[in-house]
Write a protein that holds these residues in place. Structure first.
Motif, PDB file in Angstrom:
ATOM      1  N   UNK A   1       1.119  -1.522  -0.549  1.00 18.44           N
ATOM      2  CA  UNK A   1      -0.167  -0.097   0.061  1.00 18.44           C
ATOM      3  C   UNK A   1       1.031   1.202   0.227  1.00 18.44           C
ATOM      4  N   UNK A   2       1.753   1.316   0.811  1.00 11.36           N
ATOM      5  CA  UNK A   2       2.590   2.757   0.855  1.00 11.36           C
ATOM      6  C   UNK A   2       3.871   2.896   0.065  1.00 11.36           C
ATOM      7  N   UNK A   3       3.786   1.102  -1.003  1.00 14.28           N
ATOM      8  CA  UNK A   3       4.870   1.486  -2.269  1.00 14.28           C
ATOM      9  C   UNK A   3       3.901   2.036  -3.057  1.00 14.28           C
ATOM     10  N   UNK A   4       2.659   1.585  -3.258  1.00  8.51           N
ATOM     11  CA  UNK A   4       1.951   2.071  -4.166  1.00  8.51           C
ATOM     12  C   UNK A   4       1.329   3.350  -4.470  1.00  8.51           C
ATOM     13  N   UNK A   5       1.062   3.902  -3.179  1.00 10.18           N
ATOM     14  CA  UNK A   5       0.962   5.747  -2.984  1.00 10.18           C
ATOM     15  C   UNK A   5       2.250   5.916  -3.485  1.00 10.18           C
ATOM     16  N   UNK A   6       3.643   5.592  -3.552  1.00 11.36           N
ATOM     17  CA  UNK A   6       4.447   6.703  -3.702  1.00 11.36           C
ATOM     18  C   UNK A   6       4.642   6.062  -4.814  1.00 11.36           C
ATOM     19  N   UNK A   7       3.517   5.474  -5.297  1.00 10.63           N
ATOM     20  CA  UNK A   7       3.614   5.584  -7.565  1.00 10.63           C
ATOM     21  C   UNK A   7       5.089   4.337  -7.410  1.00 10.63           C
ATOM     22  N   UNK A   8       5.622   3.126  -6.549  1.00 10.78           N
ATOM     23  CA  UNK A   8       6.444   2.353  -6.394  1.00 10.78           C
ATOM     24  C   UNK A   8       5.055   1.095  -6.990  1.00 10.78           C
ATOM     25  N   UNK A   9       5.529   0.742  -8.459  1.00  9.39           N
ATOM     26  CA  UNK A   9       5.449  -1.084  -8.355  1.00  9.39           C
ATOM     27  C   UNK A   9       6.854  -1.473  -7.966  1.00  9.39           C
ATOM     28  N   UNK A  10       6.071  -3.255  -7.493  1.00 14.01           N
ATOM     29  CA  UNK A  10       7.808  -3.525  -7.051  1.00 14.01           C
ATOM     30  C   UNK A  10       7.349  -4.615  -7.788  1.00 14.01           C
ATOM     31  N   UNK A  11       7.252  -5.397  -7.950  1.00 15.66           N
ATOM     32  CA  UNK A  11       7.333  -6.411  -8.886  1.00 15.66           C
ATOM     33  C   UNK A  11       8.192  -7.655  -8.843  1.00 15.66           C
ATOM     34  N   UNK A  12       8.550  -7.836  -8.132  1.00 17.34           N
ATOM     35  CA  UNK A  12       9.301  -9.072  -7.086  1.00 17.34           C
ATOM     36  C   UNK A  12       8.836  -9.744  -5.648  1.00 17.34           C
ATOM     37  N   UNK A  13       7.637  -9.717  -5.209  1.00 20.14           N
ATOM     38  CA  UNK A  13       7.225 -10.266  -4.231  1.00 20.14           C
ATOM     39  C   UNK A  13       7.526 -11.403  -4.290  1.00 20.14           C
ATOM     40  N   UNK A  14       8.383 -12.545  -3.375  1.00 20.73           N
ATOM     41  CA  UNK A  14       8.329 -14.087  -2.352  1.00 20.73           C
ATOM     42  C   UNK A  14       8.983 -13.699  -1.465  1.00 20.73           C
ATOM     43  N   UNK A  15       9.389 -14.820  -0.697  1.00 14.89           N
ATOM     44  CA  UNK A  15       9.200 -15.355   0.139  1.00 14.89           C
ATOM     45  C   UNK A  15      10.895 -15.386  -0.061  1.00 14.89           C
ATOM     46  N   UNK A  16      11.467 -15.549  -0.908  1.00 15.64           N
ATOM     47  CA  UNK A  16      13.111 -15.265  -1.004  1.00 15.64           C
ATOM     48  C   UNK A  16      13.605 -13.369  -0.479  1.00 15.64           C
ATOM     49  N   UNK A  17      12.871 -11.987  -0.651  1.00 15.73           N
ATOM     50  CA  UNK A  17      12.789 -10.592  -0.848  1.00 15.73           C
ATOM     51  C   UNK A  17      12.335 -10.910   0.666  1.00 15.73           C
ATOM     52  N   UNK A  18      11.834 -11.095   1.379  1.00 22.42           N
ATOM     53  CA  UNK A  18      11.070 -10.988   2.302  1.00 22.42           C
ATOM     54  C   UNK A  18      11.948 -11.874   3.839  1.00 22.42           C
ATOM     55  N   UNK A  19      13.079 -10.225   4.365  1.00 21.23           N
ATOM     56  CA  UNK A  19      13.576 -10.848   5.594  1.00 21.23           C
ATOM     57  C   UNK A  19      12.800 -10.633   6.934  1.00 21.23           C
ATOM     58  N   UNK A  20      13.125 -11.707   7.623  1.00 18.16           N
ATOM     59  CA  UNK A  20      12.936 -11.435   8.874  1.00 18.16           C
ATOM     60  C   UNK A  20      13.937 -11.455   9.650  1.00 18.16           C
ATOM     61  N   UNK A  21      13.442 -10.413  11.063  1.00 21.54           N
ATOM     62  CA  UNK A  21      13.500  -9.292  11.644  1.00 21.54           C
ATOM     63  C   UNK A  21      13.851 -10.058  13.214  1.00 21.54           C
ATOM     64  N   UNK A  22      15.264  -8.856  14.187  1.00 26.04           N
ATOM     65  CA  UNK A  22      14.989  -9.993  15.496  1.00 26.04           C
ATOM     66  C   UNK A  22      14.006  -9.475  16.045  1.00 26.04           C
ATOM     67  N   UNK A  23      13.872  -8.579  15.647  1.00 26.70           N
ATOM     68  CA  UNK A  23      11.767  -8.771  16.743  1.00 26.70           C
ATOM     69  C   UNK A  23      10.359  -9.265  16.120  1.00 26.70           C
ATOM     70  N   UNK A  24      10.859 -10.667  15.049  1.00 26.64           N
ATOM     71  CA  UNK A  24       9.938 -10.748  14.980  1.00 26.64           C
ATOM     72  C   UNK A  24       8.912 -10.103  13.493  1.00 26.64           C
ATOM     73  N   UNK A  25       9.200  -9.065  13.293  1.00 25.80           N
ATOM     74  CA  UNK A  25       8.795  -8.644  12.305  1.00 25.80           C
ATOM     75  C   UNK A  25       9.800  -8.212  10.939  1.00 25.80           C
ATOM     76  N   UNK A  26       8.898  -8.236   9.635  1.00 26.19           N
ATOM     77  CA  UNK A  26       9.820  -8.152   7.953  1.00 26.19           C
ATOM     78  C   UNK A  26      10.007  -7.556   7.604  1.00 26.19           C
ATOM     79  N   UNK A  27      11.080  -7.513   7.035  1.00 27.82           N
ATOM     80  CA  UNK A  27      11.627  -6.043   5.435  1.00 27.82           C
ATOM     81  C   UNK A  27      11.738  -6.574   4.852  1.00 27.82           C
ATOM     82  N   UNK A  28      10.796  -6.272   3.632  1.00 33.38           N
ATOM     83  CA  UNK A  28      11.025  -6.049   1.751  1.00 33.38           C
ATOM     84  C   UNK A  28      12.499  -5.361   1.284  1.00 33.38           C
TER      85      UNK A  28
END
Length: 371
Positions: free
Chosen positions: A176-203
């Motif tokens: 939602x944030x990326x699209x609001x900034x007019x950014x299309x991501x185009x490579x969403x997949x589990x390999x491109x998602x990191x899990x942080x030390x607090x359990x939340x994620x980072x694309x």
């Protein structure tokens, strides 16, 4: 088993408060969404300001010491680095100029640099510093010690539904944030998602991301996650990210993607036909959500229709998610990666170390002049 291999959020990242939010409120009201849209407008303004600026970096490349390789790819590798003065850890993406030139990815690489410098959101990585030398360019980003979602998904087989829902809510907000900034991501997949030390994620990995005004036609991404309209070269917009979100939803809950074959062309045929089977473990709400996202007819696909993200935020499968609390990382995560110390790399695969030695003369200087 199906196989495909082709920093901590805090109040400084975002502290958004909805005027009538409640930790126990079901769904998301139009009023809340309007308030949040106003907040997204501010984030977009800040993105545009950073996009126009040339950042100045307070550290020198010589102040970084190499620790260990975290991953490898087509253009180079990702290496754990330590700042000698502060002891702070970073993940450094090393890209070889020659490989970028040969694969005609110069524009994508320069775009990725600018995007990483400009985005700021709790569930995306951002650029800390960047450098270049005679042979390589370097992206310095926060070290996210939990490793790839892909790794944890393979270890667990599939995610329990509360964990899938927890991750999906963050990915949804990031898109939602990326699209609001007019950014299309185009490579969403589990390999491109990191899990942080607090359990939340980072694309991460914004190599295929671009600012989009209208439509684009570039064929890029990972075969199992490509949208039908992208495969058919019809010209596409943000709809491709929502299709990939549907594939991710399915894979997190099933342990494998909905469209898969031994050859990419056969995978594409299945995607274009839009035919898949849900495992018996999928409940009615999850089946309904997946069906509305993996919708070949773009006009009927969630995220693209008149209600936008509200079709997701108020869907029965997301019942119980308090969106503002997720946004501010106030919900206890269902899973936290094992993490012994700040430099622990046990959540990453082991790789042979290779020297990074620049040539004595500057290569491809004109091509990377704007870097």
């Amino acid at each position: 088993m199906y196989s495909r291999k082709g920093y901590a959020p805090n109040s400084k990242d975002l502290n958004y408060k909805s005027g009538n939010s409640s930790e126990f409120q079901e769904g998301y009201t139009e009023q809340q969404q309007q308030q949040y849209t106003n907040h997204l407008k501010q984030l977009k303004t800040e993105f545009e300001q950073r996009w126009r600026k040339t950042p100045k970096f307070p550290i020198a490349f010589s102040e970084l010491d190499r620790v260990k390789t975290l991953g490898t790819g087509a253009f180079g590798r990702v290496v754990l680095m330590k700042h000698t003065k502060s002891g702070k850890l970073f993940a450094m993406k090393v890209l070889e100029k020659e490989k970028i030139i040969k694969m005609k990815q110069v524009d994508h690489t320069l775009y990725e640099k600018r995007i990483l410098e400009a985005i700021r959101f709790p569930f995306t990585v951002s650029m800390e510093f960047s450098f270049k030398d005679n042979s390589y360019i370097y992206f310095i980003m926060p070290f996210v010690p939990g490793g790839e979602m892909f790794t944890h998904l393979r270890r667990m087989g599939k995610f329990e539904e509360p964990l899938s829902k927890f991750y999906a809510s963050q990915v949804l907000l990031a898109l939602e944030y990326l699209h609001f900034c007019n950014l299309v991501y185009r490579d969403l997949k589990p390999e491109n998602i990191l899990i942080d030390r607090n359990g939340y994620l980072k694309i991460t990995d914004f190599g295929f991301c671009k600012i989009l005004q209208g439509r684009t036609w570039t064929l890029c991404g990972t075969p199992e996650y490509l949208a039908p309209e992208l495969i058919l070269s019809k010209g596409y917009g943000f709809s491709v990210d929502w299709w990939s979100f549907g594939v991710l939803l399915y894979e997190m809950n099933a342990g494998y993607p909905p469209f898969y074959a031994n050859e990419p062309m056969k995978t594409y045929e299945k995607i274009v036909a839009g035919k898949y089977r849900c495992p018996s473990s999928f409940n009615a709400d999850l089946r309904d959500l997946v069906r509305n996202v993996l919708q070949v007819d773009i006009s009927k696909r969630y995220g693209v229709m008149k209600n936008g993200v509200m079709d997701y935020k108020n869907h029965k499968w997301f019942r119980g998610i308090v969106w503002d609390a997720i946004l501010n990382c106030r919900i206890p995560p269902p899973f936290v990666p094992k993490y012994k110390n700040p430099g622990d790399t046990s959540n990453f695969e082991r790789y042979d170390e290779e020297p990074i030695v620049p040539t004595s003369y500057c290569r491809y200087e004109s091509e990377f002049l704007e870097f």
